[in-house]
Design a protein around this motif. Structure first.
Motif, PDB file in Angstrom:
ATOM      1  N   PRO A 179      33.513  42.512  31.679  1.00 15.16           N
ATOM      2  CA  PRO A 179      32.211  42.133  32.256  1.00 15.16           C
ATOM      3  C   PRO A 179      32.374  41.467  33.624  1.00 15.16           C
ATOM      4  CG  PRO A 179      32.274  41.584  29.933  1.00 15.16           C
ATOM      5  CD  PRO A 179      33.670  42.025  30.305  1.00 15.16           C
ATOM      6  N   LEU A 180      31.498  41.811  34.520  1.00 15.07           N
ATOM      7  CA  LEU A 180      31.616  41.329  35.893  1.00 15.07           C
ATOM      8  C   LEU A 180      31.625  39.807  35.982  1.00 15.07           C
ATOM      9  CD1 LEU A 180      29.297  43.742  37.922  1.00 15.07           C
ATOM     10  CD2 LEU A 180      31.789  43.576  38.023  1.00 15.07           C
ATOM     11  N   ASP A 181      30.822  39.148  35.158  1.00 14.60           N
ATOM     12  CA  ASP A 181      30.785  37.690  35.259  1.00 14.60           C
ATOM     13  C   ASP A 181      32.120  37.073  34.880  1.00 14.60           C
ATOM     14  OD1 ASP A 181      30.520  38.432  32.623  1.00 14.60           O
ATOM     15  OD2 ASP A 181      29.011  36.913  32.136  1.00 14.60           O
ATOM     16  N   ARG A 182      32.771  37.614  33.843  1.00 10.44           N
ATOM     17  CA  ARG A 182      34.094  37.097  33.476  1.00 10.44           C
ATOM     18  C   ARG A 182      35.133  37.438  34.539  1.00 10.44           C
ATOM     19  NH1 ARG A 182      35.004  38.292  27.002  1.00 10.44           N
ATOM     20  NH2 ARG A 182      33.147  37.191  26.240  1.00 10.44           N
ATOM     21  N   MET A 183      35.022  38.596  35.079  1.00 10.26           N
ATOM     22  CA  MET A 183      35.991  39.030  36.079  1.00 10.26           C
ATOM     23  C   MET A 183      35.925  38.184  37.345  1.00 10.26           C
ATOM     24  SD  MET A 183      36.126  42.722  37.999  1.00 10.26           S
ATOM     25  CE  MET A 183      36.953  42.898  39.587  1.00 10.26           C
ATOM     26  N   LEU A 184      34.738  37.760  37.718  1.00  8.47           N
ATOM     27  CA  LEU A 184      34.581  37.111  39.018  1.00  8.47           C
ATOM     28  C   LEU A 184      34.274  35.619  38.962  1.00  8.47           C
ATOM     29  CD1 LEU A 184      32.541  39.941  40.769  1.00  8.47           C
ATOM     30  CD2 LEU A 184      34.972  39.446  41.018  1.00  8.47           C
ATOM     31  N   VAL A 185      33.557  35.183  37.947  1.00 14.09           N
ATOM     32  CA  VAL A 185      33.134  33.782  37.905  1.00 14.09           C
ATOM     33  C   VAL A 185      34.237  32.865  37.393  1.00 14.09           C
ATOM     34  CG1 VAL A 185      31.491  32.157  36.887  1.00 14.09           C
ATOM     35  CG2 VAL A 185      30.708  34.402  37.657  1.00 14.09           C
ATOM     36  N   TRP A 186      35.018  33.359  36.476  1.00 11.38           N
ATOM     37  CA  TRP A 186      36.060  32.506  35.888  1.00 11.38           C
ATOM     38  C   TRP A 186      37.015  31.998  36.959  1.00 11.38           C
ATOM     39  CZ3 TRP A 186      38.068  34.809  30.599  1.00 11.38           C
ATOM     40  CH2 TRP A 186      37.011  34.773  29.666  1.00 11.38           C
ATOM     41  N   SER A 187      37.525  30.796  36.752  1.00  9.74           N
ATOM     42  CA  SER A 187      38.517  30.229  37.667  1.00  9.74           C
ATOM     43  C   SER A 187      39.814  31.034  37.603  1.00  9.74           C
ATOM     44  CB  SER A 187      38.808  28.769  37.307  1.00  9.74           C
ATOM     45  OG  SER A 187      39.444  28.705  36.033  1.00  9.74           O
ATOM     46  N   ASP A 188      40.663  30.875  38.607  1.00  7.02           N
ATOM     47  CA  ASP A 188      41.941  31.585  38.605  1.00  7.02           C
ATOM     48  C   ASP A 188      42.756  31.260  37.364  1.00  7.02           C
ATOM     49  OD1 ASP A 188      41.463  32.897  40.956  1.00  7.02           O
ATOM     50  OD2 ASP A 188      42.529  31.450  42.215  1.00  7.02           O
ATOM     51  N   GLN A 189      42.793  29.994  37.020  1.00  6.56           N
ATOM     52  CA  GLN A 189      43.596  29.598  35.857  1.00  6.56           C
ATOM     53  C   GLN A 189      43.105  30.272  34.592  1.00  6.56           C
ATOM     54  OE1 GLN A 189      43.744  25.381  35.194  1.00  6.56           O
ATOM     55  NE2 GLN A 189      44.988  25.538  33.348  1.00  6.56           N
ATOM     56  N   ARG A 190      41.803  30.241  34.375  1.00  3.34           N
ATOM     57  CA  ARG A 190      41.251  30.839  33.165  1.00  3.34           C
ATOM     58  C   ARG A 190      41.405  32.349  33.180  1.00  3.34           C
ATOM     59  NH1 ARG A 190      34.976  30.200  31.011  1.00  3.34           N
ATOM     60  NH2 ARG A 190      35.333  31.114  28.934  1.00  3.34           N
ATOM     61  N   PHE A 191      41.169  32.976  34.332  1.00  2.00           N
ATOM     62  CA  PHE A 191      41.244  34.446  34.443  1.00  2.00           C
ATOM     63  C   PHE A 191      42.662  34.934  34.186  1.00  2.00           C
ATOM     64  CE2 PHE A 191      42.143  38.216  36.991  1.00  2.00           C
ATOM     65  CZ  PHE A 191      41.166  39.100  36.547  1.00  2.00           C
ATOM     66  N   TYR A 192      43.631  34.341  34.890  1.00  3.16           N
ATOM     67  CA  TYR A 192      45.008  34.856  34.780  1.00  3.16           C
ATOM     68  C   TYR A 192      45.686  34.451  33.484  1.00  3.16           C
ATOM     69  CZ  TYR A 192      44.526  36.501  39.562  1.00  3.16           C
ATOM     70  OH  TYR A 192      44.114  37.163  40.679  1.00  3.16           O
ATOM     71  N   GLU A 193      45.205  33.409  32.842  1.00 10.48           N
ATOM     72  CA  GLU A 193      45.731  33.067  31.522  1.00 10.48           C
ATOM     73  C   GLU A 193      45.182  34.018  30.459  1.00 10.48           C
ATOM     74  OE1 GLU A 193      44.914  29.025  30.572  1.00 10.48           O
ATOM     75  OE2 GLU A 193      46.524  28.234  31.822  1.00 10.48           O
ATOM     76  N   LYS A 194      43.933  34.441  30.653  1.00 14.05           N
ATOM     77  CA  LYS A 194      43.306  35.373  29.708  1.00 14.05           C
ATOM     78  C   LYS A 194      43.943  36.754  29.796  1.00 14.05           C
ATOM     79  CE  LYS A 194      40.110  37.082  26.939  1.00 14.05           C
ATOM     80  NZ  LYS A 194      40.038  36.751  25.506  1.00 14.05           N
ATOM     81  N   TRP A 195      44.191  37.228  31.030  1.00 14.48           N
ATOM     82  CA  TRP A 195      44.759  38.569  31.211  1.00 14.48           C
ATOM     83  C   TRP A 195      46.073  38.441  32.001  1.00 14.48           C
ATOM     84  CZ3 TRP A 195      39.292  38.114  32.185  1.00 14.48           C
ATOM     85  CH2 TRP A 195      38.513  38.615  31.148  1.00 14.48           C
ATOM     86  N   LYS A 196      47.112  38.066  31.280  1.00 15.10           N
ATOM     87  CA  LYS A 196      48.422  37.869  31.902  1.00 15.10           C
ATOM     88  C   LYS A 196      49.092  39.202  32.188  1.00 15.10           C
ATOM     89  CE  LYS A 196      49.182  33.377  29.717  1.00 15.10           C
ATOM     90  NZ  LYS A 196      50.048  32.566  28.844  1.00 15.10           N
TER      91      LYS A 196
END
Length: 282
Positions: A265-282
């Motif tokens: 989803p676009l909101d998860r892809m773009l709104v999440w912080s770098d830490q949260r995004f890259y930890e979720k999809w390592k």
């Protein structure tokens, strides 16, 4: 001996004629000199006061030409007008730096802008000051040809709380209606309906400030051609256009694509912080 031989009346006249002109000349000269000194001191103090406020007092293109007292009086009248509207002296350096022309504008015109903000935008005196402070050039705009048409269009598409003294609101109100329409027409050209375009603009008013050629078009082309996403996703998340293509959209899309992760989803892809995004999809 000759004087002693004159009659008393003649001697009195002769004596007066020798003394009175000299006394009056000295008094007039002294009075004129005092007024001239006082004027020079007052004029110098006014110039210093204006310069301390950050106001340019030297006529453009004539740095060595002294400014006239009448021009100083006009500048001071604008300063006093703005102070009567709630501005503090600490505000003037910013106002002068961003919009020096306001101090050479007719007060009746300045008053018309404040009246517009109060009566039509619904801004309180404090909010009006805030809007002007964030976009001083609004004071140079015509209420008839710029401000009122922009307000009506923004209200028509559903932009709310334009009286709130934010930088975005101040610049939106000072945007020519042709520029606002250009954004709406561009969205319609992408396949959005008139109502859908209006809804996108209402949810993301900042989109009116984005360049069609340098901002919106590259983002949309990447969205469709590289990300292979649909208009329905943009309808649900028009904030996509608010993110940087180079710093946010492309890096995160490539990161997901490299890992075979699609359709996040676009909101998860773009709104999440770098830490949260890259930890979720390592």
């Amino acid at each position: 001996m000759l004087l002693q031989q004159l009659p008393l009346r003649s001697r009195v006249i002769s004596s007066c004629s020798n003394q009175i002109p000299q006394t009056n000349t000295n008094l007039l000269s002294s009075s004129h000199s005092t007024r001239h000194v006082r004027f020079k001191i007052s004029h110098s103090l006014n110039l210093r006061y204006l310069r301390n406020l950050g106001i340019v007092v030297t006529p453009e293109g004539s740095e060595r030409t002294p400014i006239s007292p009448a021009s100083v009086d006009r500048l001071l009248s604008v300063v006093n007008f703005l102070k009567s509207k709630g501005f503090l002296e600490t505000h003037f350096p910013r106002l002068s730096f961003l919009c020096p022309g306001m101090f050479h504008t007719d007060i009746d015109h300045l008053e018309s802008v404040f009246t517009f903000l109060s009566d039509e935008v619904g801004a309180s005196p404090e909010e009006s000051c805030g809007l002007v402070y964030r976009c001083p050039k609004i004071l140079l705009s015509s209420t008839e040809s710029c401000l009122r048409p922009a307000l009506h269009l923004l209200q028509k598409v559903g932009v709310k709380n334009l009286n709130s003294p934010t930088t975005l609101n101040a610049h939106l109100l000072n945007t020519r209606v042709e520029k606002l329409l250009e954004t709406i027409w561009y969205l319609e050209s992408l396949g959005f309906s008139e109502q859908e375009s209006a809804t996108i603009c209402a949810r993301l008013p900042a989109i009116f400030g984005y360049s069609v050629d340098n901002n919106l078009t590259p983002k949309f082309e990447y969205f469709v051609m590289e990300m292979e996403r649909s208009l329905e996703e943009l309808k649900a998340f028009p904030q996509y256009f608010a993110f940087s293509l180079e710093k946010r959209i492309v890096p995160r899309h490539l990161h997901l694509k490299k890992r075979g992760i699609l359709k996040v989803p676009l909101d998860r892809m773009l709104v999440w912080s770098d830490q949260r995004f890259y930890e979720k999809w390592k």
